[in-house]
Design an enzyme around this catalytic site. Structure first.
Site, PDB file in Angstrom:
ATOM      1  N   CYS A  18     -16.025 -34.088  -0.557  1.00 31.68           N
ATOM      2  CA  CYS A  18     -15.433 -33.978   0.817  1.00 31.68           C
ATOM      3  C   CYS A  18     -14.467 -35.121   1.154  1.00 31.68           C
ATOM      4  CB  CYS A  18     -16.450 -33.899   1.887  1.00 31.68           C
ATOM      5  SG  CYS A  18     -16.013 -33.654   3.514  1.00 31.68           S
TER       6      CYS A  18
ATOM      7  N   CYS B 109     -18.653 -28.566   2.492  1.00 34.68           N
ATOM      8  CA  CYS B 109     -19.408 -29.886   2.540  1.00 34.68           C
ATOM      9  C   CYS B 109     -20.805 -29.691   3.056  1.00 34.68           C
ATOM     10  CB  CYS B 109     -18.458 -30.976   3.444  1.00 34.68           C
ATOM     11  SG  CYS B 109     -19.268 -32.531   3.652  1.00 34.68           S
TER      12      CYS B 109
ATOM     13  N   LYS C 290       8.139   1.462  15.505  1.00 33.43           N
ATOM     14  CA  LYS C 290       6.747   2.214  15.114  1.00 33.43           C
ATOM     15  C   LYS C 290       5.898   0.945  15.193  1.00 33.43           C
ATOM     16  CE  LYS C 290       4.209   4.460  11.247  1.00 33.43           C
ATOM     17  NZ  LYS C 290       3.329   3.313  11.207  1.00 33.43           N
TER      18      LYS C 290
ATOM     19  N   LYS D  64      10.019   2.507   6.831  1.00 35.74           N
ATOM     20  CA  LYS D  64       9.256   1.585   6.861  1.00 35.74           C
ATOM     21  C   LYS D  64      10.273   0.359   6.233  1.00 35.74           C
ATOM     22  CE  LYS D  64       4.943   2.692   7.805  1.00 35.74           C
ATOM     23  NZ  LYS D  64       3.989   2.578   6.856  1.00 35.74           N
TER      24      LYS D  64
ATOM     25  N   CYS E 292     -15.932 -37.263   4.291  1.00 36.40           N
ATOM     26  CA  CYS E 292     -17.130 -37.997   4.546  1.00 36.40           C
ATOM     27  C   CYS E 292     -17.517 -38.477   2.942  1.00 36.40           C
ATOM     28  CB  CYS E 292     -18.321 -37.285   5.022  1.00 36.40           C
ATOM     29  SG  CYS E 292     -19.102 -35.838   3.863  1.00 36.40           S
TER      30      CYS E 292
ATOM     31  N   ARG F   6      -8.461   8.129  15.443  1.00 35.25           N
ATOM     32  CA  ARG F   6      -7.820   9.202  14.664  1.00 35.25           C
ATOM     33  C   ARG F   6      -8.862   9.633  13.657  1.00 35.25           C
ATOM     34  NH1 ARG F   6      -2.393   8.698  11.277  1.00 35.25           N
ATOM     35  NH2 ARG F   6      -3.583   7.251  10.005  1.00 35.25           N
TER      36      ARG F   6
ATOM     37  N   LEU G 148       2.575  10.542   9.652  1.00 34.49           N
ATOM     38  CA  LEU G 148       4.090  11.123   9.357  1.00 34.49           C
ATOM     39  C   LEU G 148       4.519  10.784   8.065  1.00 34.49           C
ATOM     40  CD1 LEU G 148       6.024   9.637  12.679  1.00 34.49           C
ATOM     41  CD2 LEU G 148       5.401  11.864  12.232  1.00 34.49           C
TER      42      LEU G 148
ATOM     43  N   TYR H  28       0.764  -1.163   0.206  1.00 33.64           N
ATOM     44  CA  TYR H  28      -0.028   0.105  -0.067  1.00 33.64           C
ATOM     45  C   TYR H  28       0.710   1.288   0.047  1.00 33.64           C
ATOM     46  CZ  TYR H  28      -3.074   3.750   1.714  1.00 33.64           C
ATOM     47  OH  TYR H  28      -3.679   4.836   1.861  1.00 33.64           O
TER      48      TYR H  28
ATOM     49  N   CYS I 256     -20.876 -34.965   8.908  1.00 38.36           N
ATOM     50  CA  CYS I 256     -19.521 -34.931   8.381  1.00 38.36           C
ATOM     51  C   CYS I 256     -18.533 -35.042   9.575  1.00 38.36           C
ATOM     52  CB  CYS I 256     -18.927 -33.697   7.490  1.00 38.36           C
ATOM     53  SG  CYS I 256     -17.318 -34.008   6.968  1.00 38.36           S
TER      54      CYS I 256
END
Length: 661
Positions: free
Chosen positions: A403, A421, A114, A311, A406, A135, A84, A37, A426
């Protein structure tokens, strides 16, 4: 990049950043890693700096965080809760130092880890905690005082007579240990687990019910004084020392440095050792220590010029996909898990990662034998990022059509990505169903936890929820660490659970899309299990807050022979199949109400509770079966439909007269 191409890319980036910003800040359900991001955001920022005439006031680069939620009362921040500026290279840290030194001759810096959580404000008047808020967009946040009150590390009173008003800024987080336990508990009961600790902390703090927040193990670090009346400070480190003396948790380390090289070395050290912290960090913050120097440096429209956030990039490694295991959860969800050659990530050895569903596998185009890229989401949960290199097996892995536990043919609903399933018997779903059935919010069978149930299932003593009520003391006392006294206590708890009532029983059955609130609404509207089982889709959908999906889930569940057999067995054991009598009068008995608009003095939930307590019913939509429409301000289409059908429309005063009569 030519201007025309830049303009197109800027618009693309704005749409992407707005979309992912809303997921992150407002819905607490991010799709991108923080680092991904941030890269999108900074690409947009750089293009707007290069082409300033393309910068607009509504660009996401001109805003902080997300919008305040309508679920909570808004709080206007007197001191803006800004963000920041992020940097991603050590060179940018040295450039930051050069900008500071061009104004301040000998700056001193403070470096802090951080914490990756949710930023909040805490307000104290005369030593008493009076309000807490998120915030939001930096100017307006959400009042979450009641939820913050549940955090044990937040002092509710402070001993500082000289300070009449104090506003602190902190970061609410969930520790790594607590997060692992939370995810384990979610997986046991078949819930979709939180993606990372930050997501979990934000979602937990923004609950309408403080009891839910209290269960999540939230914690906080204070990192700034926003306002203080009655005491002055000269440095940031001095404010942290003061806050620490008052009993608030502050950063585990806040070191001071006279030169940028030492500060950068500390930032490198924090990054190299971040796996040793019991909380998630996504970077380190470097700030000018002198508060007077900060005033001189000032701020841009969005960022202070006296601090930046470095970062750390997520650690990624390539490994070989050895196998894809398929498991069945409590709700029947068939979940694939990647098993790969062990690699070390963020300080621990990992060899497994959840692949979610077939769509996820298709998007990555992976198969057994491929080389894959793996990282830890939020430094905790391993995840497959992408395909690195195709292996010997052509094509993409396909989940089984039947499944694996089962043999029932798996189904996929049109509105879901999950393969399920549909068989409630099951065996793979049995243990998780039993754990949910006995849990505190369901039948509340104290002492019947996962360990006891696992033992009973493994021994073949319990094969369905109804078998719980056939247990004998010797079935339990033979278990490890379960003596005669423990067995007697558990038997008493099982007997007590028979009187839990219809609402808890409906929730305990684990019907898809039916949570506690929906179960309670069903119990209050229909009164008995038989009435719920024979209700039509139209009758169910008419309940306020219900819809076609929930109605379909109920109809499908009670149409299964296994479900009918289970209810009959529970009846035979004496399990109560009626709703707890919450009716305090019968003044509205037989009348169905629809609520619309905003009422003057009460919420629609409060009005609904009064109707149900007085013997009436609440529906979500207007029909010929509706007796009254209770309307407030800004009533919409429901009011128009009521008028066209000739249904009586009343206001709050008329409604209260009906209840008082």
């Amino acid at each position: 990049m030519e201007r025309e191409a830049a303009e197109k890319r800027i618009q693309e980036l704005r749409d992407l950043v707005r979309y992912h910003s809303r997921l992150y800040y407002e819905l607490d359900n991010p799709e991108l890693d923080d680092y991904e991001y941030d890269l999108l955001y900074h690409e947009l920022l750089d293009l707007e700096e290069k082409y300033p005439d393309l910068k607009t006031a509504d660009s996401p680069t001109q805003k902080v965080g997300g919008e305040a939620s309508l679920k909570f009362e808004p709080v206007k921040h007197i001191v803006q809760m800004g963000s920041l500026q992020d940097v991603f290279s050590y060179e940018e840290l040295f450039e930051f130092d050069e900008r500071v030194r061009s104004v301040i001759e000998k700056p001193e810096y403070v470096v802090e880890p951080k914490i990756d959580g949710l930023s909040v404000s805490l307000e104290y008047r005369n030593g008493v905690f009076v309000r807490g808020s998120t915030r939001g967009d930096g100017f307006v946040g959400e009042d979450v005082t009641h939820n913050l009150m549940t955090i044990n590390s937040i002092p509710k009173r402070i001993n500082c007579p000289e300070v009449s008003y104090l506003e602190l800024r902190g970061e609410v987080y969930i520790s790594k240990d607590t997060f692992r336990k939370l995810v384990d508990a979610q997986e046991i009961v078949g819930e979709r687990p939180f993606k990372n600790p930050r997501n979990a902390a934000a979602g937990s703090l923004r609950q309408k019910d403080p009891k839910i927040s209290a269960k999540r193990g939230l914690d906080i670090f204070i990192f700034n004084i926003q306002q203080c009346e009655g005491k002055t400070f000269t440095t940031h480190s001095e404010t942290l020392d003061f806050v620490k003396e008052l009993g608030f948790p502050v950063s585990v380390s806040y070191n001071r440095y006279k030169n940028i090289s030492d500060a950068v070395d500390n930032i490198k050290f924090i990054g190299e050792n971040r796996e040793n912290y019991n909380f998630d960090i996504d970077g380190a913050v470097i700030k000018v220590n002198s508060l007077a120097d900060r005033e001189i440096l000032g701020a841009t429209a969005k960022y202070p010029k006296w601090a930046v956030a470095f970062k750390y990039p997520p650690e990624e490694k390539i490994t070989t996909l050895l196998n894809i295991e398929v498991q069945v959860g409590r709700t029947g969800a068939i979940t694939p898990t990647a098993v790969f050659e062990p690699i070390q990530l963020a300080g621990t050895v990992v060899s497994r990662a959840v692949l979610h569903n077939q769509d996820f596998i298709d998007a990555k185009d992976i198969n057994i034998g491929d080389k894959i890229i793996v990282r830890k989401a939020g430094e905790i949960i391993p995840e497959v990022v992408a395909l690195a290199e195709k292996g010997p097996n052509p094509g993409t892995f396909r989940l089984p059509e039947y499944c694996p536990a089962c043999g029932t043919k798996a189904v996929r609903e049109d509105d879901e990505a999950v393969l399920r399933c549909p068989n409630p018997d099951c065996p793979a779903q049995l243990l998780r169903n039993l754990i949910h059935f006995a849990s505190r919010d369901a039948m509340d069978i104290d002492g019947m936890g996962p360990a006891v149930l696992t033992m009973l299932v493994d021994r073949g003593i319990i094969k369905s929820q109804a078998d719980i009520y056939s247990l004998k003391p010797e079935d339990i006392s033979s278990a490890e660490r379960m003596g005669e006294k423990s067995a007697a206590n558990l038997m008493a708890s099982i007997e007590k659970s028979k009187k839990a009532g219809l609402s808890r029983l409906l929730f305990a059955l684990g019907i898809r899309n039916i949570g506690q609130k929906a179960a309670d609404a069903l119990a209050q509207n229909f009164g008995t299990m038989d009435a719920v089982m024979t209700a039509s889709s139209e009758d169910i959908s008419a309940i306020d807050g219900f819809g076609d999906v929930m109605a379909k889930s109920l109809i499908e569940y009670f149409s299964l022979p296994q479900s009918k057999k289970l209810i009959e067995k529970l009846k035979e054991h004496g399990v109560l199949m009626e709703a707890e009598k919450k009716v305090v009068s019968d003044k509205l008995h037989g009348f169905t109400f629809v609520l619309t608009g905003t009422l003057p003095t009460m919420s629609r939930d409060e009005a609904s509770a009064i109707i149900i307590a007085s013997g009436g019913k609440v529906a979500s939509s207007v029909s010929k079966k509706t007796d009254y429409v209770l309307a407030g301000e800004k009533a919409g289409g429901k009011l128009n439909k009521a008028e066209s059908l000739g249904i009586k429309i009343i206001d709050e005063n008329e409604f209260m007269e009906m209840v008082r009569e």
